[in-house]
Design a protein around this motif. Sequence first.
Motif, mmCIF file in Angstrom:
data_model
loop_
_atom_site.group_PDB
_atom_site.id
_atom_site.type_symbol
_atom_site.label_atom_id
_atom_site.label_comp_id
_atom_site.label_asym_id
_atom_site.label_seq_id
_atom_site.Cartn_x
_atom_site.Cartn_y
_atom_site.Cartn_z
ATOM 1 N N PHE A 1 38.467 44.332 43.864
ATOM 2 C CA PHE A 1 38.576 43.395 42.753
ATOM 3 C C PHE A 1 39.961 42.763 42.784
ATOM 4 O O PHE A 1 40.938 43.391 43.210
ATOM 5 N N GLU A 2 40.047 41.536 42.312
ATOM 6 C CA GLU A 2 41.343 40.935 42.019
ATOM 7 C C GLU A 2 41.684 41.324 40.587
ATOM 8 O O GLU A 2 40.998 40.942 39.641
ATOM 9 N N PRO B 1 33.118 42.032 42.129
ATOM 10 C CA PRO B 1 33.728 42.556 43.368
ATOM 11 C C PRO B 1 33.594 41.589 44.531
ATOM 12 O O PRO B 1 32.684 40.773 44.579
ATOM 13 N N TYR B 2 34.516 41.722 45.470
ATOM 14 C CA TYR B 2 34.552 40.868 46.653
ATOM 15 C C TYR B 2 34.433 41.701 47.919
ATOM 16 O O TYR B 2 34.737 42.896 47.950
ATOM 17 N N GLY B 3 34.034 41.030 48.967
ATOM 18 C CA GLY B 3 34.068 41.632 50.294
ATOM 19 C C GLY B 3 32.849 42.451 50.651
ATOM 20 O O GLY B 3 31.891 42.588 49.885
ATOM 21 N N ASN B 4 32.931 42.992 51.828
ATOM 22 C CA ASN B 4 31.873 43.794 52.434
ATOM 23 C C ASN B 4 32.290 45.251 52.366
ATOM 24 O O ASN B 4 33.309 45.632 52.924
ATOM 25 N N GLY B 5 31.524 46.090 51.668
ATOM 26 C CA GLY B 5 31.884 47.490 51.511
ATOM 27 C C GLY B 5 31.161 48.387 52.492
ATOM 28 O O GLY B 5 30.519 47.929 53.446
ATOM 29 N N VAL C 1 51.615 37.262 34.566
ATOM 30 C CA VAL C 1 52.305 38.127 35.522
ATOM 31 C C VAL C 1 51.804 37.867 36.938
ATOM 32 O O VAL C 1 52.570 37.618 37.857
ATOM 33 N N GLY C 2 50.491 37.911 37.119
ATOM 34 C CA GLY C 2 49.911 37.673 38.434
ATOM 35 C C GLY C 2 48.706 38.558 38.661
ATOM 36 O O GLY C 2 48.225 39.233 37.741
ATOM 37 N N GLU C 3 48.194 38.555 39.892
ATOM 38 C CA GLU C 3 47.047 39.389 40.229
ATOM 39 C C GLU C 3 47.227 39.989 41.615
ATOM 40 O O GLU C 3 48.026 39.508 42.425
ATOM 41 N N ALA C 4 46.476 41.067 41.870
ATOM 42 C CA ALA C 4 46.586 41.783 43.139
ATOM 43 C C ALA C 4 45.209 42.332 43.508
ATOM 44 O O ALA C 4 44.436 42.733 42.634
ATOM 45 N N PRO C 5 44.891 42.378 44.828
ATOM 46 C CA PRO C 5 43.615 42.954 45.254
ATOM 47 C C PRO C 5 43.678 44.474 45.232
ATOM 48 O O PRO C 5 44.578 45.073 45.812
ATOM 49 N N GLU D 1 43.435 45.870 56.089
ATOM 50 C CA GLU D 1 44.263 45.602 54.919
ATOM 51 C C GLU D 1 44.958 44.260 55.109
ATOM 52 O O GLU D 1 45.653 44.040 56.099
ATOM 53 N N ARG D 2 44.732 43.362 54.145
ATOM 54 C CA ARG D 2 45.381 42.062 54.173
ATOM 55 C C ARG D 2 45.693 41.634 52.746
ATOM 56 O O ARG D 2 45.150 42.185 51.778
ATOM 57 N N LYS D 3 46.558 40.635 52.617
ATOM 58 C CA LYS D 3 46.831 40.041 51.306
ATOM 59 C C LYS D 3 45.686 39.089 50.987
ATOM 60 O O LYS D 3 45.655 37.952 51.457
ATOM 61 N N MET D 4 44.718 39.578 50.227
ATOM 62 C CA MET D 4 43.531 38.790 49.904
ATOM 63 C C MET D 4 43.737 38.138 48.549
ATOM 64 O O MET D 4 43.677 38.804 47.512
ATOM 65 N N CYS D 5 43.987 36.836 48.544
ATOM 66 C CA CYS D 5 44.383 36.147 47.311
ATOM 67 C C CYS D 5 43.201 35.587 46.532
ATOM 68 O O CYS D 5 43.035 35.892 45.360
ATOM 69 N N CYS D 6 42.374 34.759 47.186
ATOM 70 C CA CYS D 6 41.294 34.122 46.433
ATOM 71 C C CYS D 6 40.045 34.993 46.372
ATOM 72 O O CYS D 6 39.284 34.935 45.410
ATOM 73 N N GLY D 7 39.782 35.780 47.414
ATOM 74 C CA GLY D 7 38.588 36.603 47.462
ATOM 75 C C GLY D 7 37.347 35.860 47.873
ATOM 76 O O GLY D 7 36.271 36.447 47.991
ATOM 77 N N LEU D 8 37.462 34.564 48.116
ATOM 78 C CA LEU D 8 36.302 33.722 48.382
ATOM 79 C C LEU D 8 36.363 33.011 49.729
ATOM 80 O O LEU D 8 35.557 32.133 50.015
#
Length: 266
Positions: free
Chosen positions: A39-40, A89-93, A46-50, A229-236
């Motif tokens: 999740f983002e 949720p985002y991505g492939n689990g 403040v901001g968001e983080a994956p 592991e990457r900096k996933m910002c938009c998730g899309l």
Amino acid sequence: MRNEYLPFPTKIVEIIEHTPLEHTFRVEYTGDVRPGQFFEVSIPKVGEAPISVSGIDENTIDLTIRKVGKVTDEIFDLLHSDRLFMRGPYGNGFDVELYKGKELLVVAGGTGLSPVRGVVDYFAGHPEECKHISLVAGFKSPADVLFLADQARWRETVNLILTVDALDCDPGDMTCEIGLVTEHLPNLKIDNYEEAVAIVVGPPMMMHFTCLQLLELGFKEENIWISQERKMCCGLGKCGHCKINESYVCTDGPVYNYTVGRHMFD
């Protein structure tokens, strides 16, 4: 039409402190989600983080968070019943169906245990659905070990090897070995390496050498899964921050079969 970038509020129902820098925040959530997805998580202004999903229940999910920056610092100041915002949720689990009826080996390093916790938890509670499950979990020291309560429960049905790089503090009642996770792989009792399946999650170097050793032991590439592991910002898959080669980690991953993941270099 739903705005995929719009976060929704959720309430913190429990905070579990593992170490001074790693806490699990159990939050309200109802919906389909798999271990290994993310999740983002955000705080307004403040901001968001994956953040990876580390546990799934009927009406809640667990988010195990390491205090490493501006957003996570603010999250650690929140209390029970406070609210934060999420989208996903985002991505492939991880698909547990792929591991049923198999000998399953999970190798996790440090916070890499978080995204695979759901898989271990499932088969620990349903041992009849796999031939055998082993977990090798490595941490820097006893002070850095996560999910101790879970590990005590897992030991009843899981062949669990907890290993630390060094005993720089008193482990107390904790049963642990010393050494890297790769040092313990040859000692595992696996009946058929060619048919066994493995999940490897942790720092990039740990995953690299663990997968190489698994191949030497006889595992097939197509029977190994990793999580990038990457900096996933938009998730899309729109911003491109997480792109490696032609793959967007936020949509095609973070979970990859090793046949694909082995070719993904920055």
